[in-house]
Design a protein around this motif. Structure first.
Motif, mmCIF file in Angstrom:
data_model
loop_
_atom_site.group_PDB
_atom_site.id
_atom_site.type_symbol
_atom_site.label_atom_id
_atom_site.label_comp_id
_atom_site.label_asym_id
_atom_site.label_seq_id
_atom_site.Cartn_x
_atom_site.Cartn_y
_atom_site.Cartn_z
ATOM 1 N N PRO A 77 24.230 -0.469 -5.542
ATOM 2 C CA PRO A 77 23.119 -1.206 -6.164
ATOM 3 C C PRO A 77 21.910 -1.276 -5.249
ATOM 4 N N GLN A 78 22.137 -1.165 -3.932
ATOM 5 C CA GLN A 78 21.013 -1.207 -2.997
ATOM 6 C C GLN A 78 20.063 -0.032 -3.209
ATOM 7 N N PHE A 79 20.617 1.133 -3.519
ATOM 8 C CA PHE A 79 19.757 2.289 -3.778
ATOM 9 C C PHE A 79 18.846 2.014 -4.966
ATOM 10 N N PHE A 80 19.407 1.507 -6.047
ATOM 11 C CA PHE A 80 18.603 1.245 -7.241
ATOM 12 C C PHE A 80 17.607 0.109 -7.007
ATOM 13 N N GLY A 81 18.017 -0.877 -6.175
ATOM 14 C CA GLY A 81 17.086 -1.943 -5.848
ATOM 15 C C GLY A 81 15.911 -1.435 -5.034
ATOM 16 N N LEU A 82 16.205 -0.598 -4.036
ATOM 17 C CA LEU A 82 15.127 -0.012 -3.236
ATOM 18 C C LEU A 82 14.219 0.858 -4.098
ATOM 19 N N TRP A 83 14.819 1.628 -4.992
ATOM 20 C CA TRP A 83 14.034 2.505 -5.861
ATOM 21 C C TRP A 83 13.080 1.683 -6.727
ATOM 22 N N ALA A 84 13.607 0.621 -7.338
ATOM 23 C CA ALA A 84 12.775 -0.204 -8.222
ATOM 24 C C ALA A 84 11.645 -0.876 -7.447
ATOM 25 N N MET A 85 11.954 -1.402 -6.266
ATOM 26 C CA MET A 85 10.916 -2.065 -5.476
ATOM 27 C C MET A 85 9.855 -1.080 -5.004
ATOM 28 N N PHE A 86 10.289 0.110 -4.618
ATOM 29 C CA PHE A 86 9.335 1.125 -4.170
ATOM 30 C C PHE A 86 8.410 1.528 -5.314
ATOM 31 N N CYS A 87 8.960 1.698 -6.497
ATOM 32 C CA CYS A 87 8.146 2.061 -7.658
ATOM 33 C C CYS A 87 7.126 0.971 -7.969
ATOM 34 N N ILE A 88 7.593 -0.282 -7.960
ATOM 35 C CA ILE A 88 6.697 -1.404 -8.240
ATOM 36 C C ILE A 88 5.614 -1.520 -7.169
ATOM 37 N N GLY A 89 6.031 -1.390 -5.907
ATOM 38 C CA GLY A 89 5.082 -1.545 -4.817
ATOM 39 C C GLY A 89 3.999 -0.496 -4.796
ATOM 40 N N THR A 90 4.338 0.722 -5.211
ATOM 41 C CA THR A 90 3.357 1.805 -5.184
ATOM 42 C C THR A 90 2.548 1.908 -6.473
ATOM 43 N N PHE A 91 3.056 1.351 -7.566
ATOM 44 C CA PHE A 91 2.340 1.354 -8.844
ATOM 45 C C PHE A 91 0.922 0.826 -8.669
ATOM 46 N N ALA A 92 0.834 -0.369 -8.070
ATOM 47 C CA ALA A 92 -0.461 -1.024 -7.946
ATOM 48 C C ALA A 92 -1.386 -0.271 -7.006
ATOM 49 N N GLY A 93 -0.855 0.139 -5.864
ATOM 50 C CA GLY A 93 -1.691 0.827 -4.888
ATOM 51 C C GLY A 93 -2.229 2.145 -5.399
ATOM 52 N N LEU A 94 -1.389 2.906 -6.093
ATOM 53 C CA LEU A 94 -1.818 4.207 -6.595
ATOM 54 C C LEU A 94 -2.743 4.071 -7.801
ATOM 55 N N LEU A 95 -2.593 3.005 -8.568
ATOM 56 C CA LEU A 95 -3.529 2.738 -9.666
ATOM 57 C C LEU A 95 -4.940 2.576 -9.101
ATOM 58 N N ILE A 96 -5.049 1.818 -8.017
ATOM 59 C CA ILE A 96 -6.351 1.567 -7.413
ATOM 60 C C ILE A 96 -6.915 2.822 -6.768
ATOM 61 N N ILE A 97 -6.091 3.541 -6.011
ATOM 62 C CA ILE A 97 -6.564 4.719 -5.281
ATOM 63 C C ILE A 97 -7.183 5.753 -6.209
ATOM 64 N N GLY A 98 -6.499 6.029 -7.308
ATOM 65 C CA GLY A 98 -6.931 7.101 -8.184
ATOM 66 C C GLY A 98 -8.266 6.852 -8.853
ATOM 67 N N GLN A 99 -8.692 5.586 -8.927
ATOM 68 C CA GLN A 99 -9.911 5.252 -9.659
ATOM 69 C C GLN A 99 -10.833 4.336 -8.875
ATOM 70 N N LEU A 100 -10.677 4.331 -7.560
ATOM 71 C CA LEU A 100 -11.392 3.363 -6.742
ATOM 72 C C LEU A 100 -12.900 3.534 -6.821
ATOM 73 N N ARG A 101 -13.352 4.769 -6.842
ATOM 74 C CA ARG A 101 -14.796 4.985 -6.938
ATOM 75 C C ARG A 101 -15.343 4.396 -8.238
ATOM 76 N N SER A 102 -14.649 4.634 -9.360
ATOM 77 C CA SER A 102 -15.097 4.106 -10.647
ATOM 78 C C SER A 102 -15.024 2.583 -10.686
ATOM 79 N N ILE A 103 -13.981 2.022 -10.099
ATOM 80 C CA ILE A 103 -13.864 0.562 -10.041
ATOM 81 C C ILE A 103 -15.050 -0.030 -9.293
ATOM 82 N N GLY A 104 -15.402 0.580 -8.164
ATOM 83 C CA GLY A 104 -16.525 0.073 -7.390
ATOM 84 C C GLY A 104 -17.839 0.135 -8.146
ATOM 85 N N VAL A 105 -18.088 1.265 -8.790
ATOM 86 C CA VAL A 105 -19.354 1.451 -9.506
ATOM 87 C C VAL A 105 -19.416 0.575 -10.753
#
Length: 428
Positions: free
Chosen positions: A229-257
């Motif tokens: 279960p630790q593998f699946f827990g790590l996988w889920a947390m990693f996905c959640i943790g990177t979701f937000a960061g990658l959402l911002i990165i991909g569109q940061l210029r547009s968000i700023g403007v």
């Protein structure tokens, strides 16, 4: 008989060369600079279309970490990284001649995505294997920090190249340069020799890293790991943790403007600042994780994400947006340091390449759904507010998972584990 070797120079050379490889491959984190060109004339892509090559690159990056990590464990990192350099050159050069949603999805998304997966999979396990458990967080942080730090120079470099040569030639120039740099740096990266024993922890903290009892399996096979279960827990947390960061990165210029009415110049500096704090989070959280433990560090990063994303939509001027973006970047960078360290601590270092590669596929999930949600929300509502709320809610789930996470139960050998099957084990 085990042999002890001074890692003072060799281990650090491997770590610094690995950071250099990631500095080249980290052009992904400056996709916002390319995205800003694609959504304007003469290309006029939609916000969602501009995220497709980036999403595919994130997905291929994550999935190819598994074969890349497996090859690293079997044949060593050097050949794997040289392959990454060749793929990076091909993918970026082709991108200069295939500037359509389908073309960039193939050249940048698939080919350069493979380059990132192979190039990222090999340096971190190689560096970690040269050091004891008390330095795994720091070494992971140093190597992966290159990926985050790349945006500091890539964003202004891309802006300069775009102004001087246009989008097509910018891709070509970057591809040739990165290909050469990666192949050269690969010559300095290797795994420790067979029988190598890293420097032990200082006596004052040695009890925290005491060896397990004889017969306890320290280096888990991937087939054993994925049943926990630790593998699946790590996988889920990693996905959640990177979701937000990658959402911002991909569109940061547009968000700023669009959100804070930044000028194009300030929007590019926003991308560079994200890279700086992304790098800082990787180094800083590596040190924090070594001192306070990975679990406590994860909880802290998720709490930080919840707080920031609850109010991120209210950052409509430059100063608050820069501060909020810095905090998001720090938390995101920290995630990329904590997860390889905790994977090594839970499942051992012998098979860390493939084991962490499997955990890292979660990054691909975040890389696909984060930018996709951001693009769809922007096209449907004209703003990014709803995507921030989704990020905050998911981060709350991450807090719950991190708080309840426990180390996997020990498994014992009944007999020598066959080299190929790895089966002769059972749960205690």
């Amino acid at each position: 008989m085990s042999k002890t070797q001074d890692v003072g120079n060799r281990g650090w050379i491997v770590a610094m060369a690995g950071m250099g490889v990631n500095l080249a491959l980290g052009v992904l984190y400056s996709w916002g600079a390319f995205q800003g060109v694609l959504v304007n004339d003469p290309y006029s892509w939609t916000a969602t279309q501009s995220q497709i090559p980036y999403m595919i690159a994130c997905f291929i990056f994550a999935v190819s970490m598994v074969p890349g990590g497996s090859l690293q464990d079997k044949i060593g990192p050097r050949t794997v990284i040289v392959s990454a350099g060749v793929l990076a050159l091909i993918g970026m050069v082709l991108s200069g001649y295939l500037i359509t949603p389908v073309g960039l999805s193939i050249s940048f998304g698939i080919i350069f995505g493979l380059a990132m997966g192979f190039g990222y999979a090999a340096p971190t396990p190689a560096a970690v294997k040269w050091f004891g458990p008390h330095k795994r967080g720091l070494m992971s942080g140093i190597v992966v920090s290159g990926f985050g730090l790349a945006g500091i120079y890539v964003a202004p470099l891309v802006r300069f190249l775009l102004a001087q040569y246009g989008l097509s030639q910018t891709f070509v120039i970057l591809g040739v340069a990165y290909g050469i740099v990666i192949v050269v740096l690969a010559q300095f990266i290797s795994n420790p020799p067979v029988g190598f024993v890293p420097e032990p922890p200082p006596k004052s903290i040695a009890h925290k890293y005491a060896a397990k009892a004889k017969g306890v399996v320290v280096d888990w096979e991937w087939k054993q790991m994925v049943k926990t279960p630790q593998f699946f827990g790590l996988w889920a947390m990693f996905c959640i943790g990177t979701f937000a960061g990658l959402l911002i990165i991909g569109q940061l210029r547009s968000i700023g403007v669009e959100q804070a009415n930044l000028s194009e110049n300030l929007a590019f500096w926003l991308i560079s600042m994200y890279a700086l704090f992304n790098w800082g989070g990787r180094i800083g959280c590596g040190i924090i994780a070594d001192k306070l433990g990975a679990k406590n560090s994860l909880v802290a990063m998720f709490i930080l994400q919840v707080i920031v994303f609850v109010v991120f939509g209210t950052f409509t001027t430059a100063v608050p947006l820069f501060i909020g973006t810095a905090l998001v970047a720090f938390a995101f960078g920290g995630m990329l340091t904590i997860f390889p360290a905790i994977t090594a601590n839970y499942f051992g270092i012998k098979n860390l390449g493939v084991n962490y590669g499997l955990v890292f596929t979660a990054w691909g999930g975040g890389g696909v759904f984060g930018p996709l949600v951001g693009g769809i929300v922007r096209d449907m509502t004209g703003a990014y507010g709803l995507s921030y709320t989704i990020s905050a809610v998911l981060s709350i789930v991450g807090i719950i998972l991190a708080v309840t996470m426990k180390a996997p139960k020990e498994i014992h050998e009944d007999a020598p584990i066959p080299a190929k099957t790895g089966k002769a084990v059972k749960a205690r």
